[in-house]
Design an enzyme around this catalytic site. Sequence first.
Site, mmCIF file in Angstrom:
data_model
loop_
_atom_site.group_PDB
_atom_site.id
_atom_site.type_symbol
_atom_site.label_atom_id
_atom_site.label_comp_id
_atom_site.label_asym_id
_atom_site.label_seq_id
_atom_site.Cartn_x
_atom_site.Cartn_y
_atom_site.Cartn_z
ATOM 1 N N ASP A 1 -8.231 114.269 66.509
ATOM 2 C CA ASP A 1 -7.068 115.139 66.641
ATOM 3 C C ASP A 1 -6.087 114.553 67.654
ATOM 4 O OD1 ASP A 1 -8.325 116.898 64.917
ATOM 5 O OD2 ASP A 1 -9.160 118.129 66.543
ATOM 6 N N LYS A 2 -4.851 114.972 67.565
ATOM 7 C CA LYS A 2 -3.804 114.501 68.472
ATOM 8 C C LYS A 2 -4.208 114.693 69.933
ATOM 9 C CE LYS A 2 -0.119 117.138 68.924
ATOM 10 N NZ LYS A 2 0.085 117.506 70.356
#
Length: 328
Positions: free
Chosen positions: A148-149
């Site tokens: 994920d970011k």
Amino acid sequence: MSGDPRVDGSGDERLHMLSVDEPTTDRLDRYLSAVLSMSRTRIARLIVDGHVRVNGDSPRKRYAPQVGDRIEVTVPRLAATAPEPEDIPIVIRHEDDHLAVIEKPYDLVVHPAPGHATGTLVNALLFHLGRLSSIGGERRPGIVHRLDKDTTGLMLVAKRDEAHRSLAAALARRDIRRGYVTATWGHHEAARFTIDQPIGRDPRDRKRMAVNADGRRAVTHVKRLERWNSADLLAIRLETGRTHQVRVHLATAGHPIVCDPIYGARWERGFGGAGGRWAAELARRTGRLFLHAAYLSFEHPVTGEDLTFSSSLPERLARAAEWARTTS
């Protein structure tokens, strides 16, 4: 926040229609950045360019959303062009002719997507590695698995198609071992346990994932490393790799990850007294999702060598953990 994101009939842009259901102290750009998983820079540009409307009017990015606000965000579609190399700093832990192991920084999207045409990990990999496999297509070259970011840590990247195919098959066979370190709110009853619950799209909000009987099997193994005042430090081993798997499983168990803006937003406010003050301070010191990909082990698809990597918590999380340890 609730909403019904949809694509309009032109095929050129994506329209997000959102409503503010809970009080927030965030200003508009920060609020939308968390809800839409887009950078604040990108959100600010959309606001300046008139692509954001609040109750039909053009707001300032410093506007504080109010309960009952209706927000419309129009995001132009990403142009169908191949990503270009960009000199974005990354740490390369291993590189050979076939693959690389890198450390993904915080707040970096893995590959181009709507709202993130540039400035992604793929752009950085093209600059630093030069060559990536074509298996993932133009948008996701070389990406064997993603983070994920807001998640930091170890990632495996393929430089050649043959290596990518072998690594993807090993991942499907669960021969690639991946581990995380995370901190979650509250205390788990057991020191070791396994969560085996299927994960799919949340039928009430398609931007989120949820435990869903119609989803795909997801298995997460958990070991408590430390017990703090109002939180636990955990080691996580993934048996499967579903989108948001660790975050969804732990939140569903009643212990969301510290500072998770999607599955545990402002959860620290639920503690009372001294425990609540401690939790608020841990959240302030953490300031980001407390999830780090700390372990990666696999067999090299060409040489057969066993490769194992470990990664320490990034500085901010390490400082927060040390504070939590010494005050518990």
